[in-house]
Write a protein that holds these residues in place. Structure first.
Motif, PDB file in Angstrom:
ATOM      1  N   GLU A 285       7.293   0.281  -3.122  1.00 35.66           N
ATOM      2  CA  GLU A 285       6.397   1.373  -3.461  1.00 35.66           C
ATOM      3  C   GLU A 285       5.181   0.799  -4.187  1.00 35.66           C
ATOM      4  O   GLU A 285       5.313  -0.107  -5.013  1.00 35.66           O
ATOM      5  N   GLY A 286       3.998   1.304  -3.836  1.00 38.54           N
ATOM      6  CA  GLY A 286       2.775   0.824  -4.461  1.00 38.54           C
ATOM      7  C   GLY A 286       2.214  -0.437  -3.836  1.00 38.54           C
ATOM      8  O   GLY A 286       1.282  -1.036  -4.354  1.00 38.54           O
TER       9      GLY A 286
ATOM     10  N   ARG B 286       2.655   2.845   4.445  1.00 35.95           N
ATOM     11  CA  ARG B 286       2.417   1.563   3.771  1.00 35.95           C
ATOM     12  C   ARG B 286       1.994   0.455   4.723  1.00 35.95           C
ATOM     13  O   ARG B 286       1.875  -0.698   4.320  1.00 35.95           O
TER      14      ARG B 286
ATOM     15  N   ASN C 296      -0.466   8.561  -4.270  1.00 37.81           N
ATOM     16  CA  ASN C 296       0.673   8.971  -5.107  1.00 37.81           C
ATOM     17  C   ASN C 296       1.452   7.766  -5.609  1.00 37.81           C
ATOM     18  O   ASN C 296       2.155   7.852  -6.609  1.00 37.81           O
ATOM     19  N   GLU C 297       1.330   6.633  -4.902  1.00 36.86           N
ATOM     20  CA  GLU C 297       2.006   5.399  -5.301  1.00 36.86           C
ATOM     21  C   GLU C 297       1.083   4.498  -6.129  1.00 36.86           C
ATOM     22  O   GLU C 297       1.426   3.366  -6.431  1.00 36.86           O
TER      23      GLU C 297
END
Length: 107
Positions: free
Chosen positions: A18-19, A57, A83-84
């Motif tokens: 995530e991110g 992603r 959001n990430e």
């Protein structure tokens, strides 16, 4: 073969933290099929009915959200990334090198 290839793509995509983001080409290279980035794109397009594959992603090699047209709504891909914590300007990821995840190295 196609289904098997798609499943291999999904296995890598599920590992993207995530991110972070990766590219179609990086996934293809990690699979040992460096010239099949377009097939990885097809796999990502086919994954939208699967909640377990974070297709948002996966971007192009320059950090552009080229797959966003395949998401519901006009900005869903961008919203999911933001959001990430990923910053996006004009459909391009800011600090792309910092958030890029290399599947071959970071498995």
């Amino acid at each position: 073969m196609e289904e098997n290839f798609f499943e291999k793509v999904y296995t890598i995509a599920k590992q993207i933290p995530e991110g972070r983001v990766t590219s179609y080409g990086a996934i293809a290279k990690a699979l040992g099929t460096a010239r099949s980035a377009r097939m990885v794109g097809w796999a990502m397009n086919a994954s939208h009915n699967r909640e377990d594959v974070p297709a948002h992603r996966v971007v192009n090699r320059k950090g552009l959200l080229t797959g966003k047209i395949h998401f519901d709504g006009t900005n869903l891909m961008q919203q999911l990334l933001e959001n990430e914590g990923i910053q996006i300007v004009d459909n391009q990821i800011v600090d792309f090198e910092k958030v890029f995840w290399e599947p071959e190295i970071e498995k």
